[in-house]
Design a protein around this motif. Structure first.
Motif, mmCIF file in Angstrom:
data_model
loop_
_atom_site.group_PDB
_atom_site.id
_atom_site.type_symbol
_atom_site.label_atom_id
_atom_site.label_comp_id
_atom_site.label_asym_id
_atom_site.label_seq_id
_atom_site.Cartn_x
_atom_site.Cartn_y
_atom_site.Cartn_z
ATOM 1 N N PHE A 147 50.684 48.561 50.330
ATOM 2 C CA PHE A 147 51.845 49.269 50.877
ATOM 3 C C PHE A 147 51.414 50.325 51.898
ATOM 4 N N ILE A 148 52.068 50.326 53.064
ATOM 5 C CA ILE A 148 51.763 51.313 54.118
ATOM 6 C C ILE A 148 52.623 52.554 53.887
ATOM 7 N N ARG A 149 51.976 53.708 53.734
ATOM 8 C CA ARG A 149 52.700 54.901 53.278
ATOM 9 C C ARG A 149 53.666 55.476 54.308
ATOM 10 N N VAL A 169 75.037 49.185 56.285
ATOM 11 C CA VAL A 169 73.814 48.374 56.342
ATOM 12 C C VAL A 169 72.976 48.647 55.097
ATOM 13 N N LEU A 170 72.514 47.595 54.453
ATOM 14 C CA LEU A 170 71.601 47.764 53.325
ATOM 15 C C LEU A 170 70.172 47.863 53.865
ATOM 16 N N ILE A 171 69.388 48.737 53.266
ATOM 17 C CA ILE A 171 67.978 48.859 53.654
ATOM 18 C C ILE A 171 67.110 48.134 52.613
ATOM 19 N N GLU A 172 66.276 47.229 53.113
ATOM 20 C CA GLU A 172 65.395 46.438 52.245
ATOM 21 C C GLU A 172 63.946 46.783 52.577
ATOM 22 N N ILE A 173 63.147 46.964 51.551
ATOM 23 C CA ILE A 173 61.718 47.258 51.757
ATOM 24 C C ILE A 173 60.916 46.045 51.305
ATOM 25 N N ASP A 174 60.006 45.586 52.163
ATOM 26 C CA ASP A 174 59.297 44.326 51.920
ATOM 27 C C ASP A 174 57.794 44.488 52.130
ATOM 28 N N GLY A 175 57.049 44.343 51.034
ATOM 29 C CA GLY A 175 55.596 44.337 51.106
ATOM 30 C C GLY A 175 54.957 45.406 50.239
ATOM 31 N N GLY A 176 54.151 44.972 49.279
ATOM 32 C CA GLY A 176 53.425 45.932 48.452
ATOM 33 C C GLY A 176 54.288 46.774 47.535
ATOM 34 N N VAL A 177 55.464 46.260 47.193
ATOM 35 C CA VAL A 177 56.355 47.029 46.314
ATOM 36 C C VAL A 177 56.077 46.669 44.853
ATOM 37 N N GLY A 178 56.033 47.696 44.025
ATOM 38 C CA GLY A 178 55.790 47.495 42.594
ATOM 39 C C GLY A 178 56.236 48.726 41.827
ATOM 40 N N LEU A 179 55.835 48.792 40.565
ATOM 41 C CA LEU A 179 56.298 49.913 39.729
ATOM 42 C C LEU A 179 55.782 51.262 40.230
ATOM 43 N N GLY A 180 54.677 51.249 40.974
ATOM 44 C CA GLY A 180 54.101 52.503 41.456
ATOM 45 C C GLY A 180 54.875 53.178 42.584
ATOM 46 N N ASN A 181 55.715 52.437 43.295
ATOM 47 C CA ASN A 181 56.454 53.057 44.412
ATOM 48 C C ASN A 181 57.956 52.797 44.388
ATOM 49 N N ALA A 182 58.421 51.972 43.476
ATOM 50 C CA ALA A 182 59.842 51.573 43.474
ATOM 51 C C ALA A 182 60.776 52.774 43.310
ATOM 52 N N GLU A 183 60.429 53.674 42.419
ATOM 53 C CA GLU A 183 61.317 54.804 42.136
ATOM 54 C C GLU A 183 61.474 55.690 43.376
ATOM 55 N N GLN A 184 60.339 55.985 44.013
ATOM 56 C CA GLN A 184 60.396 56.832 45.207
ATOM 57 C C GLN A 184 61.185 56.161 46.327
ATOM 58 N N LEU A 185 60.988 54.860 46.491
ATOM 59 C CA LEU A 185 61.717 54.121 47.537
ATOM 60 C C LEU A 185 63.222 54.167 47.267
ATOM 61 N N SER A 198 53.861 41.644 42.507
ATOM 62 C CA SER A 198 54.087 42.508 41.336
ATOM 63 C C SER A 198 54.927 41.781 40.293
ATOM 64 N N VAL A 199 55.757 40.844 40.711
ATOM 65 C CA VAL A 199 56.564 40.082 39.746
ATOM 66 C C VAL A 199 55.785 38.867 39.234
ATOM 67 N N PHE A 200 55.303 38.035 40.180
ATOM 68 C CA PHE A 200 54.776 36.737 39.752
ATOM 69 C C PHE A 200 53.367 36.792 39.152
ATOM 70 N N SER A 201 52.630 37.873 39.429
ATOM 71 C CA SER A 201 51.315 37.945 38.780
ATOM 72 C C SER A 201 51.396 38.734 37.476
ATOM 73 N N ALA A 202 52.600 39.167 37.121
ATOM 74 C CA ALA A 202 52.755 39.939 35.877
ATOM 75 C C ALA A 202 52.730 39.014 34.660
ATOM 76 N N LEU A 212 61.773 47.294 37.573
ATOM 77 C CA LEU A 212 62.023 47.609 38.984
ATOM 78 C C LEU A 212 63.499 47.940 39.184
ATOM 79 N N LYS A 213 64.338 47.186 38.558
ATOM 80 C CA LYS A 213 65.796 47.373 38.656
ATOM 81 C C LYS A 213 66.189 48.776 38.157
ATOM 82 N N ASN A 214 65.539 49.212 37.109
ATOM 83 C CA ASN A 214 65.881 50.519 36.525
ATOM 84 C C ASN A 214 65.049 51.661 37.078
ATOM 85 N N SER A 215 64.360 51.421 38.186
ATOM 86 C CA SER A 215 63.485 52.462 38.746
ATOM 87 C C SER A 215 64.287 53.459 39.558
#
Ligand code: DX5
Ligand code: ZN
Length: 215
Positions: A147-149, A169-185, A198-202, A212-215
């Motif tokens: 993820f690029i900060r 407009v909905l804002i979508e974030i794509d790339g390097g998203v996981g539990l470590g940054n979802a809440e802040q995003l 983060s989903v498929f290798s879990a 992620l949904k509840n972040s």
């Protein structure tokens, strides 16, 4: 709560039906489909036949992200394959307004994606015409990147632009998203989170999607 859009790029294509059925059981509302042409990005992924197959396996929203040059050539084909949202790259369109209109004329929602180096301010004159703004938080082409900060700051500026223009407009974030940054995003205004690795290798993808949904 953010909309979660798992990216099929990270799925097991030998067990695609199983993985889509897992997503059907999950709290993810959208399924993110990455189409790459080996020209706009240095990788080739999949196209219409795979999307058509996935469309036959799910009722979820098919969120289709085109990383291809001249995407205007294929608007109708992606509609026919089952795309509900069609997102094109700002950097790939000479006549972005025309392409956005063509997507909407086909009855799909229109999205515009920005590479990490492309400022959101360039969308000033089109933001009111689009349904989705996809901010790339990695350089497009591959899953599993870091993820690029700078995305955090860019997200804030995107939110400001949308508010100032009174755009829907909905804002979508794509790339390097996981539990470590979802809440802040989510706190900074992200409406949709794409998550591939983060989903498929879990060990338990359903649980990660729920977290992620509840972040
Ligand atoms: C990258 C794609 C992403 C990718 C995300 O070019 O646009 O949608 O699948 O994968 P992760 O979440 O693994 O970074
Ligand atoms: Zn994507």
């Amino acid at each position: 709560m953010p909309i979660i859009a798992p990216s099929v790029l990270a799925a097991d294509f030998g067990n695609l039906q199983r993985d889509i059925e897992m997503l059907n059981q999950s709290e993810a509302e959208w399924i993110h489909l990455d189409v790459m042409d080996g020209v706009f990005v240095p990788n080739i992924s999949y196209g219409m036949p795979v999307i058509k197959t996935i469309d036959g396996l799910t009722d979820k929203v098919l969120d289709t992200h085109l990383m291809i040059v001249q995407p205007e050539r294929y608007v109708k084909e992606f509609k026919e394959a089952g795309a509900d949202i069609l997102t094109v790259h700002y950097e790939a369109c000479s006549h972005l307004h025309r392409t956005v209109q063509a997507i909407k004329d086909e009855g799909m929602k229109a999205g515009v994606a920005l590479n990490p180096h492309t400022p959101v301010e360039l969308l000033e004159d089109i933001i009111r015409d689009i349904d989705l703004l996809l901010i790339m938080s990695v350089n497009p082409g591959f899953g599993g990147q870091k993820f690029i900060r700078n995305t955090y700051e860019k997200l804030v500026r995107a939110s400001e632009l949308i508010d100032r223009k009174n755009a829907e407009v909905l804002i979508e974030i794509d790339g390097g998203v996981g539990l470590g940054n979802a809440e802040q995003l989510t706190q900074l205004g992200a409406d949709v989170l794409v998550a591939g690795n983060s989903v498929f290798s879990a060990h338990n993808p359903l649980e990660i999607i729920s977290e992620l949904k509840n972040s």
